[in-house]
Design an enzyme around this catalytic site. Structure first.
Site, PDB file in Angstrom:
ATOM      1  N   LYS A 111     101.278   9.610   3.982  1.00 21.96           N
ATOM      2  CA  LYS A 111     102.407  10.529   4.086  1.00 21.96           C
ATOM      3  C   LYS A 111     103.229  10.261   5.347  1.00 21.96           C
ATOM      4  O   LYS A 111     104.456  10.306   5.329  1.00 21.96           O
ATOM      5  CB  LYS A 111     101.914  11.985   4.095  1.00 21.96           C
ATOM      6  CG  LYS A 111     101.833  12.627   2.711  1.00 21.96           C
ATOM      7  CD  LYS A 111     103.206  13.058   2.221  1.00 21.96           C
ATOM      8  CE  LYS A 111     103.189  13.857   0.937  1.00 21.96           C
ATOM      9  NZ  LYS A 111     102.717  13.164  -0.241  1.00 21.96           N
ATOM     10  N   LYS A 194      99.757   3.269 -14.273  1.00 20.68           N
ATOM     11  CA  LYS A 194      99.455   4.686 -14.306  1.00 20.68           C
ATOM     12  C   LYS A 194     100.681   5.520 -14.653  1.00 20.68           C
ATOM     13  O   LYS A 194     101.771   5.281 -14.141  1.00 20.68           O
ATOM     14  CB  LYS A 194      98.946   5.096 -12.911  1.00 20.68           C
ATOM     15  CG  LYS A 194      98.314   6.453 -12.883  1.00 20.68           C
ATOM     16  CD  LYS A 194      97.747   6.769 -11.517  1.00 20.68           C
ATOM     17  CE  LYS A 194      97.381   8.235 -11.436  1.00 20.68           C
ATOM     18  NZ  LYS A 194      97.394   8.749 -10.094  1.00 20.68           N
ATOM     19  N   LYS A 197     104.486  11.281 -12.393  1.00 25.69           N
ATOM     20  CA  LYS A 197     105.791  11.899 -12.215  1.00 25.69           C
ATOM     21  C   LYS A 197     106.638  11.048 -11.273  1.00 25.69           C
ATOM     22  O   LYS A 197     107.781  10.716 -11.573  1.00 25.69           O
ATOM     23  CB  LYS A 197     105.587  13.288 -11.637  1.00 25.69           C
ATOM     24  CG  LYS A 197     106.842  14.088 -11.422  1.00 25.69           C
ATOM     25  CD  LYS A 197     106.467  15.450 -10.862  1.00 25.69           C
ATOM     26  CE  LYS A 197     107.544  16.014  -9.955  1.00 25.69           C
ATOM     27  NZ  LYS A 197     108.744  16.436 -10.637  1.00 25.69           N
TER      28      LYS A 197
END
Ligand code: TRP
Length: 329
Positions: A111, A194, A197
Site C-alpha cells: 500500500k 484472477k 474488481k
C-alpha cells in the site's frame, strides 16, 4: 461448535470469483459453526473513500451476501463500525504492536508503494484492527485467502503476546478455516490469472444477462488450435476453468472434444458459457434486486446483527479492561 469469523472489505459488488472462491463455501459453513460475517468499513477508511460512496459500498456487499445465501437466522451479520468495542480492543492491542513488525508487513509495504502520498497510521496498524476483529469474538477459525495469511499469523502473535504479558490464557490463537478442498480460483476473461474488481475483468453477481453476454463475448480468444490435442493457451484454459464450475460435465466434455479435434468454434463456446453463467447468477441477481430496495429488511438485519455482535464484544472488552488493570473506584 467453533466460532468462525469472516471479514470482507467494503469495496463494491461481489463477482463470480468471490462466489466460487469463498461465498459458496460460507453458505455451508453456517450450518456447522457459530459464524460472524462482518463488513470491514473501518478498514476501508485507510484509503480515504468518498463519504458519499462509502455507505453505498457497504450496502452492495451486504445485499450481495444476503442474496447469495448468508442467512441472518443462522449467522451474525454486522457492520464493523456498529461494534465500537472492536476499536477499543484495537487500541489496547496497538500498545503491544511494534513499529518494526507493522512496517514490514507485506500489505503495508504494498500500500505504501501504491499510495505514497497517504501512508497513514491506520494503514500501518491495519493488522492490529484485523486482530481486534477476530479476537473480540475470540474466534477459533478465520477463512482467509493467501493474501491474508500473514495478517492471521500476526493475530496469533498479538494474542500470544497479550496472554504472555498479562499472564493469562485469555485469547485463543485463531487458525485458518479449511474448507477441506482446494479453493477454486476463477480467472479473468482477459487471459489474466484472477478475476478481480481492480483488474477490471469481473462478472458481477448483479450483472444483467445482457452484460454477461457482452463480457463473455469480449473474452480473449484466437484463431483456434491447428494440432489435435494441443495444450491450451492460458486465456483459453481460463474459459474452460469457468465452464468447469458453471456448466454440466456433458457440455464441458463436448467442448474439450471439439478442442482436441480442432473443430472448436469459440462463438458457440462463448454463447454456451454465457448461458451457463447466467443460470448460476440469475437467481442471486433476482434476490439482489429485491433485497436492495427493502430498506426495512436491511435495517432489521444490521440492527439485530449489531446487537448480537456487541453482546459477544462487550463480554470480551469487559474482561480485557480488567486484565489490563482498569478498576472502578
Ligand atoms: N483484511 C481483510 C481483507 O482485506 C478484511 C478483514 C478485515 C478481515 N478484518 C478481518 C478478514 C478479520 C478476516 C478477519 O480481505
Amino acid at each position: 461448535m467453533d466460532t468462525v469469523l469472516s471479514g470482507i472489505r467494503s469495496t463494491g459488488n461481489l463477482h463470480l470469483g468471490n462466489y466460487f472462491g469463498a461465498l459458496r463455501n460460507f453458505i455451508r459453513m453456517q450450518d456447522e459453526n457459530r459464524c460472524y460475517f462482518f463488513i470491514a468499513d473501518i478498514h476501508s477508511l485507510t484509503t480515504h473513500p468518498d463519504p458519499k460512496e462509502l455507505h453505498e459500498n457497504v450496502k452492495n456487499v451486504l445485499v450481495d451476501y444476503l442474496a447469495a445465501g448468508i442467512d441472518p437466522e443462522k449467522s451474525v451479520i454486522y457492520i464493523q463500525s456498529d461494534v465500537p468495542e472492536t476499536i477499543e480492543l484495537y487500541l489496547y492491542l496497538n500498545m503491544h504492536a511494534y513499529m518494526g513488525e507493522l512496517a514490514k508487513t507485506s500489505s503495508f509495504k504494498e500500500k505504501a508503494r501504491k499510495q505514497p502520498e497517504n501512508v497513514n497510521a491506520g494503514l500501518l496498524t491495519y493488522p492490529t484492527l484485523m486482530a481486534a476483529d477476530i479476537l473480540i469474538h475470540n474466534a477459533d477459525k478465520v477463512p482467509v485467502g493467501k493474501d491474508q495469511e500473514q495478517h492471521l499469523e500476526m493475530t496469533r502473535k498479538f494474542a500470544r503476546r497479550f496472554n504472555n504479558f498479562y499472564g493469562v490464557e485469555y485469547f485463543k490463537e485463531p487458525v485458518a478455516y479449511n474448507f477441506g478442498e482446494e479453493l477454486i480460483k476463477i480467472p479473468g476473461l482477459d487471459g489474466s490469472g484472477k478475476m478481480g474488481k481492480s483488474e477490471g475483468n469481473a462478472i458481477y453477481l448483479k450483472d444483467s444477462p445482457k452484460e454477461i453476454e457482452k463480457k463473455v463475448k469480449r473474452a480473449l480468444t484466437d484463431s483456434g488450435p491447428t494440432e489435435p490435442n494441443s495444450i491450451k493457451p492460458d486465456y483459453i484454459e481460463n474459459l474452460f476453468t469457468i465452464m468447469r464450475v458453471v456448466s454440466t460435465p456433458d457440455v464441458l466434455q463436448h467442448y474439450e472434444t471439439k478442442w482436441n479435434t480442432c473443430e472448436i468454434r469459440y462463438g458457440d463456446l462463448k454463447k454456451q458459457l454465457a448461458e451457463d453463467i447466467i443460470k448460476v447468477t440469475s437467481p442471486i441477481r433476482e434476490r439482489i434486486l429485491e433485497i436492495e430496495k427493502n430498506d426495512v429488511y436491511l435495517r432489521k438485519v444490521t440492527k439485530e446483527g449489531a446487537e448480537k455482535a456487541r453482546e459477544s464484544a462487550l463480554k470480551t472488552i469487559t474482561d480485557v479492561r480488567e486484565i489490563v488493570g482498569f478498576k472502578k473506584f
